[in-house]
Write a protein that holds these residues in place. Structure first.
Motif, PDB file in Angstrom:
ATOM      1  N   ALA A 112       0.841  -1.199   0.000  1.00  0.00           N
ATOM      2  CA  ALA A 112       0.000   0.000   0.000  1.00  0.00           C
ATOM      3  C   ALA A 112       0.869   1.239   0.000  1.00  0.00           C
ATOM      4  O   ALA A 112       2.071   1.198   0.296  1.00  0.00           O
ATOM      5  N   ASP A 113       0.230   2.350  -0.313  1.00  0.00           N
ATOM      6  CA  ASP A 113       0.879   3.651  -0.282  1.00  0.00           C
ATOM      7  C   ASP A 113       1.393   3.911   1.141  1.00  0.00           C
ATOM      8  O   ASP A 113       0.617   3.850   2.105  1.00  0.00           O
ATOM      9  N   PRO A 114       2.687   4.215   1.306  1.00  0.00           N
ATOM     10  CA  PRO A 114       3.215   4.482   2.654  1.00  0.00           C
ATOM     11  C   PRO A 114       2.470   5.587   3.385  1.00  0.00           C
ATOM     12  O   PRO A 114       2.377   5.554   4.621  1.00  0.00           O
ATOM     13  N   GLU A 115       1.926   6.548   2.657  1.00  0.00           N
ATOM     14  CA  GLU A 115       1.197   7.626   3.324  1.00  0.00           C
ATOM     15  C   GLU A 115      -0.037   7.100   4.056  1.00  0.00           C
ATOM     16  O   GLU A 115      -0.398   7.599   5.123  1.00  0.00           O
ATOM     17  N   ALA A 161      11.119   3.208   6.470  1.00  0.00           N
ATOM     18  CA  ALA A 161      12.299   2.351   6.321  1.00  0.00           C
ATOM     19  C   ALA A 161      11.990   0.882   6.564  1.00  0.00           C
ATOM     20  O   ALA A 161      12.647   0.002   5.996  1.00  0.00           O
ATOM     21  N   GLY A 162      10.976   0.605   7.421  1.00  0.00           N
ATOM     22  CA  GLY A 162      10.684  -0.770   7.807  1.00  0.00           C
ATOM     23  C   GLY A 162       9.477  -1.344   7.106  1.00  0.00           C
ATOM     24  O   GLY A 162       9.583  -1.893   5.999  1.00  0.00           O
ATOM     25  N   PRO A 163       8.297  -1.240   7.696  1.00  0.00           N
ATOM     26  CA  PRO A 163       7.106  -1.876   7.105  1.00  0.00           C
ATOM     27  C   PRO A 163       6.838  -1.484   5.662  1.00  0.00           C
ATOM     28  O   PRO A 163       6.368  -2.311   4.874  1.00  0.00           O
ATOM     29  N   CYS A 164       7.104  -0.243   5.287  1.00  0.00           N
ATOM     30  CA  CYS A 164       6.864   0.185   3.904  1.00  0.00           C
ATOM     31  C   CYS A 164       8.153   0.301   3.111  1.00  0.00           C
ATOM     32  O   CYS A 164       8.164   0.851   2.001  1.00  0.00           O
ATOM     33  N   VAL A 178       7.732  -9.401   5.014  1.00  0.00           N
ATOM     34  CA  VAL A 178       6.361  -9.600   5.493  1.00  0.00           C
ATOM     35  C   VAL A 178       5.419  -9.826   4.325  1.00  0.00           C
ATOM     36  O   VAL A 178       4.497 -10.650   4.391  1.00  0.00           O
ATOM     37  N   ALA A 179       5.654  -9.133   3.214  1.00  0.00           N
ATOM     38  CA  ALA A 179       4.814  -9.322   2.028  1.00  0.00           C
ATOM     39  C   ALA A 179       4.932 -10.750   1.508  1.00  0.00           C
ATOM     40  O   ALA A 179       3.931 -11.372   1.122  1.00  0.00           O
ATOM     41  N   ARG A 180       6.163 -11.291   1.504  1.00  0.00           N
ATOM     42  CA  ARG A 180       6.340 -12.679   1.046  1.00  0.00           C
ATOM     43  C   ARG A 180       5.655 -13.648   1.996  1.00  0.00           C
ATOM     44  O   ARG A 180       5.071 -14.656   1.567  1.00  0.00           O
ATOM     45  N   GLN A 237     -19.810   0.364   1.205  1.00  0.00           N
ATOM     46  CA  GLN A 237     -19.429   0.726  -0.163  1.00  0.00           C
ATOM     47  C   GLN A 237     -18.079   0.135  -0.551  1.00  0.00           C
ATOM     48  O   GLN A 237     -17.077   0.277   0.155  1.00  0.00           O
ATOM     49  N   GLY A 238     -18.068  -0.536  -1.683  1.00  0.00           N
ATOM     50  CA  GLY A 238     -16.840  -1.105  -2.213  1.00  0.00           C
ATOM     51  C   GLY A 238     -16.492  -2.480  -1.704  1.00  0.00           C
ATOM     52  O   GLY A 238     -15.612  -3.141  -2.258  1.00  0.00           O
ATOM     53  N   THR A 239     -17.174  -2.949  -0.655  1.00  0.00           N
ATOM     54  CA  THR A 239     -16.766  -4.210  -0.032  1.00  0.00           C
ATOM     55  C   THR A 239     -17.376  -5.428  -0.700  1.00  0.00           C
ATOM     56  O   THR A 239     -17.145  -6.550  -0.246  1.00  0.00           O
ATOM     57  N   GLU A 240     -18.149  -5.245  -1.792  1.00  0.00           N
ATOM     58  CA  GLU A 240     -18.639  -6.412  -2.524  1.00  0.00           C
ATOM     59  C   GLU A 240     -17.481  -7.157  -3.185  1.00  0.00           C
ATOM     60  O   GLU A 240     -17.588  -8.347  -3.476  1.00  0.00           O
ATOM     61  N   SER A 241     -16.385  -6.463  -3.437  1.00  0.00           N
ATOM     62  CA  SER A 241     -15.150  -7.118  -3.851  1.00  0.00           C
ATOM     63  C   SER A 241     -14.153  -6.966  -2.707  1.00  0.00           C
ATOM     64  O   SER A 241     -14.470  -6.392  -1.672  1.00  0.00           O
ATOM     65  N   GLU A 242     -12.946  -7.515  -2.876  1.00  0.00           N
ATOM     66  CA  GLU A 242     -11.993  -7.392  -1.786  1.00  0.00           C
ATOM     67  C   GLU A 242     -11.706  -5.917  -1.535  1.00  0.00           C
ATOM     68  O   GLU A 242     -11.479  -5.142  -2.465  1.00  0.00           O
ATOM     69  N   TYR A 243     -11.714  -5.539  -0.269  1.00  0.00           N
ATOM     70  CA  TYR A 243     -11.604  -4.134   0.117  1.00  0.00           C
ATOM     71  C   TYR A 243     -10.690  -4.062   1.337  1.00  0.00           C
ATOM     72  O   TYR A 243     -11.039  -4.553   2.407  1.00  0.00           O
ATOM     73  N   ARG A 244      -9.536  -3.474   1.142  1.00  0.00           N
ATOM     74  CA  ARG A 244      -8.573  -3.371   2.244  1.00  0.00           C
ATOM     75  C   ARG A 244      -8.448  -1.903   2.637  1.00  0.00           C
ATOM     76  O   ARG A 244      -7.957  -1.081   1.864  1.00  0.00           O
TER      77      ARG A 244
END
Length: 818
Positions: A568-571, A607-610, A617-619, A650-657
């Motif tokens: 995801a976007d780091p912001e 520097a870490g999670p993003c 963690v993504a792997r 709204q939007g959660t009918e598909s995957e929504y994170r």
């Protein structure tokens, strides 16, 4: 929920609703353009966020300024009526969110409040607002100044009959405009003051601790009438069909309000945003269809959480972060400490008011037992009882002794050194329980106690402890119980049976505009309870003490956040985590920010999670994708077919994170026109993936389940039935199944990683009820008798079956393509 409630008529009960967050960037016209697509999903009603006039630019609408007008920035009343007409042409109705508890504290936009500030307690609108005119020398404190008055005096300007301060404007009392500024300020019915004084000096009721929202006295019949005329008109004229009531716990008399609302609407379908604690019933006398559904969310989430693994994960968290017991190490201790902090800081002025009322009652009472009670002792008793409540508040229709319990009183007494002074606890409790009568001041005391209790619970649990106690982030959700996050299938089935019996038209949700993480983010996090050791190993790889980690609790929460969210976007991640640490209030806060700490958080996230180390963690998440998918689809199908009326955010009918607001309130882009395919889905700014990865199949599943509900409303409605169905064999504990009205069968896989580690389904079977059962999600498949779980779940971790040959009487006349 409870088994006893009065008979009531609820016309036009939805089969399913779809929540839309209206805002200037998504007005009524945009909602109308989405109607063909939303109708094609299979919902029966649109569920709109507040539609009345709000502060200009508001992105949520809960800051109402005029109850008599539909919001102009959304297109006004004509556009709302056009939306309603378009919805009806496609077979849809409207449910709207109403806000009876408060209005915006914005005089320049709130004309009723403007009049009160100009004319004081003699204003015809003074009865609207919950203002304590006996405090602050009869003047209303306005905490709007950026600093103490002396430092800000030069920025206050008189402009005719208006006092201006930056973008604030306040009316001047008649005949005072000519006075020198200091004397002019003293002559007003209000007192502009440094914003920090709100904590201890405020003399109007707020929404929780938000001074920008002022409490409204809808318990007054005249105020109710004035603030509900437009909504009731829209209901009478068929523009609107049902209501969601925001925050009833803030009201002076929720029971009375809901009775009046029920009578005024003619029994329209109404749900209330009531957060029920674990095991707490909804008051049986409330004439509503039920809650908005956070109790359902807790039960659905618990079903996909491994109890043993949750305990092991807690141990790993304690070893990693070493939190103090009352600062995130133990749930109950963390809640208690947070409650003390909230009472002495954010809600100090509310406790002061309660103490004044209690002392006045005791001093003037003819009852000798109430005499000689020092204010400090009464305040201590109040605080010690309030922090021991395990639900939001007592109600007039429910025995308050079950809320302010003997056990709570005993614990409160132990705080006092002198036993005789501990008698203040019994005095306060007896006043709360109504044992000293029902005079006006006694009723006021009980009312203020209940309102303060609800604000305390929300602020100390949802807005503080949830951000301090973080072993499993998916458990720190509205209505959740992080101390016991897992739920057995047996308890889930028992809950569903009670809902179908007692409140079959209640709302159910898994994602909302207020959830701290969307259902699909939580679904991924649940998997960590199935592999706590592997998660600890991953953290050991990516985290090294002393390498830019602000504190280990934040690090644990940050890594779980990116695991749940995915790339995801780091912001977005930084914004959510800065909110996290401010709400936690242990190293920084909203009103006492520590820039150096917050800068360290931002650097750590980047520097870490993003950053590069986040790839590990993504792997790890990618390796668990099949098990995340099982949770995503399982939670979705259970929600859409369990008892109650499902609300699809709204939007959660598909995957929504999505993460906490404002991340979860981003606009949604809908397909132009309707679609009968299985792959059409809304496009949101939150991460979505309708047909691949962990969300594979969610869009088609949602559409199929919603269309089935619409086609066969009797199977799921108020006269429906709910029957658990148990599997047999080595994997039986991993199959959760139930039948609705003997006609529709839901089966899902729970704890799928544990199942795979144990060797899979093997000889597990599910005995279907008599008849032939067709697969709704995979047309062409048919089952009967004893079906092997491995065959049932061959293509998907979930199954939705419909018994073939059902009579048409259980079907809805609404056409499939409506």
């Amino acid at each position: 929920m409870t088994s006893e409630r009065p008979e009531r008529s609820e016309p036009s009960v939805p089969t399913a609703t779809y929540r839309l967050q209206l805002q200037p960037d998504f007005p009524f016209a945009a909602a109308a353009a989405a109607v063909p697509y939303l109708a094609s999903l299979g919902v029966s009603h649109l569920h709109l966020s507040p539609v009345l006039e709000a502060v200009p630019g508001s992105r949520h609408g809960y800051d109402v300024v005029d109850h008599a007008r539909v919001r102009g920035e959304l297109g006004g009343e004509r556009a709302l009526r056009d939306l309603s007409r378009t919805a009806r042409e496609h077979g849809l109705g409207l449910v709207v969110d109403i806000v009876p508890n408060h209005m915006a504290m914005s005089p320049r936009h709130n004309r009723a409040l403007w009049e009160v500030l100009r004319e004081g307690p003699s204003s015809r609108h003074a009865r609207w607002f919950d203002i304590d005119w006996e405090a602050q020398d009869g003047r209303m404190l306005l905490p709007v100044l950026g600093g103490p008055l002396g430092a800000e005096l030069g920025r206050l300007k008189v402009d005719g009959d208006v006092l201006r301060y930056h973008d604030h404007a306040f009316p001047l009392r008649e005949g005072t405009a000519h006075l020198p500024l200091p004397q002019l300020l003293d002559a007003q019915w209000y007192r502009p003051a440094w914003w920090r004084l709100a904590r201890t000096e405020l003399n109007y009721r707020r929404f929780f601790s938000i001074s920008e929202l002022i409490g409204v006295r809808v318990e007054d019949p005249e105020v109710f009438e004035a603030t509900h005329t437009k909504i009731l008109q829209l209901l009478r004229e068929g523009v609107v069909d049902g209501l969601r009531v925001d925050h009833p716990d803030g009201l002076a008399d929720p029971d009375g309000y809901l009775r009046r609302l029920h009578a005024s609407t003619g029994g329209r379908w109404t749900v209330v945003e009531k957060i029920l604690a674990d095991g707490e019933p909804l008051p049986a006398s409330w004439p509503v269809a039920g809650t908005t559904g956070y109790d359902a969310l807790r039960h659905v989430d618990g079903l996909f959480t491994d109890p043993a693994g949750a305990g092991e994960l807690l141990g790993q968290y304690r070893r990693f972060a070493a939190p103090q017991p009352d600062r995130g190490g133990e749930w109950e201790a963390t809640v208690r400490r947070a409650a003390y902090k909230v009472l002495t800081h954010e809600l100090a002025t509310e406790v002061d008011r309660l103490t004044r009322v209690a002392h006045r009652l005791c001093a003037a009472s003819p009852e000798p037992a109430l005499r000689d009670r020092a204010p400090w002792a009464l305040r201590t008793a109040l605080e010690e009882l309030l922090v021991r409540l395990e639900v939001y508040r007592p109600y007039a229709s429910v025995d308050p002794a079950g809320v302010v319990t003997d056990e709570a009183a005993a614990g409160a007494r132990r705080v006092f050194v002198v036993p005789e002074e501990a008698g203040a606890v019994d005095v306060v409790r007896d006043l709360v329980l109504g044992r000293y009568g029902d005079g006006p001041e006694r009723v006021e005391f009980r009312t203020r106690f209940a309102q303060t209790a609800s604000a305390l619970r929300a602020k100390s649990v949802e807005d503080t402890a949830f951000y301090r106690y973080v072993p499993l982030l998916s458990a720190t959700e509205v209505g959740g119980n992080p101390g016991a996050p897992a739920l057995s299938p047996e308890r889930f089935h028992a809950y569903c049976a009670r809902v179908q019996r007692d409140w079959p038209a209640t709302g159910t949700v898994v994602s909302t505009h207020d959830t701290k993480r969307s259902a699909d983010v939580r679904a991924a996090l649940h998997v960590l309870t199935e592999c706590p050791g592997a998660w600890a190993d991953v953290l050991a790889e990516v985290t090294h003490v002393g390498e830019g980690v602000p504190d280990p609790q934040l690090a644990w929460a940050a890594w779980q956040t990116v695991f749940g969210l995915g790339p995801a976007d780091p912001e977005r991640v930084t914004g959510a985590l800065l909110k996290h640490v401010r709400e936690a209030g242990m190293h920084t806060g909203w009103t006492e920010q520590e820039p150096s700490y917050e800068e360290a958080v931002a650097r750590f996230v980047a520097a870490g999670p993003c950053g590069a180390t986040g790839d590990r963690v993504a792997r790890f998440r990618d390796s668990l994708e099949p098990y995340v998918r099982a949770n995503v689809l399982g939670a979705a199908l259970v929600h859409l077919t369990m008892p109650g009326v499902p609300d699809v955010y709204q939007g959660t009918e598909s995957e929504y994170r999505a993460l906490v607001d404002p991340d979860n309130r981003r606009t949604v882009g809908f397909p132009a026109g309707g679609t009968d395919g299985t792959d059409g889905a809304a496009d949101t700014d939150a991460d979505t993936d309708a047909d691949s990865g962990s969300g594979s199949g969610k869009a088609s599943l949602t559409r199929a389940a919603l269309r089935l509900r619409r086609r066969r409303p009797g199977v799921f409605g108020e006269t429906a039935s709910y029957e658990p169905l148990a599997a047999e064999g080595p994997g039986a504990a991993h199959c959760v199944a139930f039948v609705r009205s003997g006609a529709v069968l839901t089966a899902v896989t729970r704890l799928s990683l544990r199942l795979a580690e144990a060797g899979g389904w093997r000889e597990t079977v599910l005995a279907l009820p008599p008849g032939r059962w067709t697969d709704v999600l995979e047309p062409g498949r048919e089952f009967s008798g004893h079906v092997r779980a491995a065959e049932l779940f061959e293509r998907s971790p979930v199954a939705l079956l419909e018994r073939a040959g059902e009579p048409e009487g259980t079907r809805s006349p609404v056409p499939e393509g409506a």
